[in-house]
Design an enzyme around this catalytic site. Structure first.
Site, PDB file in Angstrom:
ATOM      1  N   PHE A  20       0.853  -1.184   0.000  1.00 29.69           N
ATOM      2  CA  PHE A  20       0.000   0.000   0.000  1.00 29.69           C
ATOM      3  C   PHE A  20       0.891   1.238   0.000  1.00 29.69           C
ATOM      4  O   PHE A  20       1.862   1.298   0.769  1.00 29.69           O
ATOM      5  CB  PHE A  20      -0.897  -0.005   1.244  1.00 29.69           C
ATOM      6  CG  PHE A  20      -2.163   0.778   1.094  1.00 29.69           C
ATOM      7  CD1 PHE A  20      -3.309   0.160   0.630  1.00 29.69           C
ATOM      8  CD2 PHE A  20      -2.209   2.121   1.409  1.00 29.69           C
ATOM      9  CE1 PHE A  20      -4.498   0.875   0.493  1.00 29.69           C
ATOM     10  CE2 PHE A  20      -3.382   2.851   1.267  1.00 29.69           C
ATOM     11  CZ  PHE A  20      -4.529   2.225   0.805  1.00 29.69           C
ATOM     12  N   HIS A  54      -4.509 -10.476   3.609  1.00 33.34           N
ATOM     13  CA  HIS A  54      -4.555 -10.142   5.039  1.00 33.34           C
ATOM     14  C   HIS A  54      -5.983  -9.862   5.501  1.00 33.34           C
ATOM     15  O   HIS A  54      -6.879  -9.642   4.693  1.00 33.34           O
ATOM     16  CB  HIS A  54      -3.692  -8.907   5.323  1.00 33.34           C
ATOM     17  CG  HIS A  54      -4.231  -7.658   4.698  1.00 33.34           C
ATOM     18  ND1 HIS A  54      -4.000  -7.317   3.381  1.00 33.34           N
ATOM     19  CD2 HIS A  54      -5.010  -6.664   5.194  1.00 33.34           C
ATOM     20  CE1 HIS A  54      -4.601  -6.177   3.095  1.00 33.34           C
ATOM     21  NE2 HIS A  54      -5.231  -5.756   4.189  1.00 33.34           N
ATOM     22  N   ASP A  56      -8.345  -7.352   8.113  1.00 35.37           N
ATOM     23  CA  ASP A  56      -8.407  -6.121   8.894  1.00 35.37           C
ATOM     24  C   ASP A  56      -9.122  -6.424  10.202  1.00 35.37           C
ATOM     25  O   ASP A  56     -10.239  -6.967  10.189  1.00 35.37           O
ATOM     26  CB  ASP A  56      -9.215  -5.040   8.170  1.00 35.37           C
ATOM     27  CG  ASP A  56      -8.482  -4.430   6.995  1.00 35.37           C
ATOM     28  OD1 ASP A  56      -7.280  -4.704   6.828  1.00 35.37           O
ATOM     29  OD2 ASP A  56      -9.127  -3.666   6.247  1.00 35.37           O
ATOM     30  N   HIS A  60      -8.228  -1.494  13.255  1.00 36.15           N
ATOM     31  CA  HIS A  60      -7.622  -0.803  12.112  1.00 36.15           C
ATOM     32  C   HIS A  60      -8.325   0.524  11.834  1.00 36.15           C
ATOM     33  O   HIS A  60      -7.686   1.514  11.491  1.00 36.15           O
ATOM     34  CB  HIS A  60      -7.686  -1.718  10.890  1.00 36.15           C
ATOM     35  CG  HIS A  60      -7.057  -1.176   9.654  1.00 36.15           C
ATOM     36  ND1 HIS A  60      -5.816  -0.572   9.642  1.00 36.15           N
ATOM     37  CD2 HIS A  60      -7.496  -1.160   8.352  1.00 36.15           C
ATOM     38  CE1 HIS A  60      -5.516  -0.205   8.409  1.00 36.15           C
ATOM     39  NE2 HIS A  60      -6.519  -0.539   7.610  1.00 36.15           N
TER      40      HIS A  60
END
Length: 217
Positions: A20, A54, A56, A60
């Protein structure tokens, strides 16, 4: 006939994988070689907990939300429906309405974005927050997507994240679904039990005992 093999739908963790923008890239290297220790190679990894495939955790996007180690692992094990929504660039409740979701509490969306783990997309399909109400009505507790985020990278209000959170629907991102036939599967996508963490990489896999299609009406 025995059960079919597990299908890996995870991005490999490699030193040249995309991350990211602005986040910590992934890196694996040897801390000590077998030549140095006389017995073993010892490696180390660094990188964001949101690298590759992944989950979250609510923490988060909510400072009072649950962290990874507080989540029920049952969320990430069980029947899932893989849905092909690659015909549209905006995924809404109307996009999902034709699919038969009965019996699956997890949905995985195969979007129009090709799976390229080493390239962060400049554009990607958009998930409309309206999907949260629709998924909740159908008893969905986990949504998985083959894009880096359920919201655009530049988003600050994270409308889709929060709409899903309001309905207690958890998020699995950066799946690899291009090679997966739409239908019903058994999903295993366990996060690491990282104390206090806002997310975790997962090794996500699917298995289909019979190739039952998630047909549209």
């Amino acid at each position: 006939m025995g059960q079919s093999k597990w299908i890996d739908i995870s991005q490999p963790l490699t030193n040249d994988m995309a991350h990211f923008p602005g986040d910590t890239p992934f890196k694996y290297e040897l801390t000590y070689t077998k030549q140095q220790t006389g017995s073993v190679n010892v490696g180390q990894i660094t990188g964001s907990v949101h690298i590759g495939t992944h989950i979250d955790a609510p923490f988060h996007y909510d400072s009072d939300g649950k962290t990874v180690d507080q989540l029920e692992i049952d969320l990430y094990i069980g029947e899932a429906a893989v849905l092909d929504v690659s015909h549209t660039e905006k995924i809404t409740a109307e996009t999902l309405r034709p699919f038969k979701l009965h019996g699956a509490s997890r949905v995985l969306l195969r979007t129009s974005l090709p799976n390229h783990p080493k390239r962060f997309p400049s554009q990607m399909p958009e998930l409309d927050p309206s999907i949260a109400d629709f998924l909740d009505e159908h008893g969905i507790k986990l949504i998985g997507v083959d894009v880096p985020s359920v919201d655009p990278p530049e988003s600050k209000d994270l409308a889709a994240h929060h709409a899903l959170y309001d309905k207690d629907i958890y998020i699995l991102e950066n799946l690899m679904l291009d090679h997966v036939t739409p239908g019903r599967y058994e999903l295993v996508a366990l996060p690491l039990a990282i104390g206090g963490a806002d997310g975790s990489p997962v090794r996500a896999v699917l298995r289909s005992a019979n190739a039952q299609e998630a047909n549209t009406t």
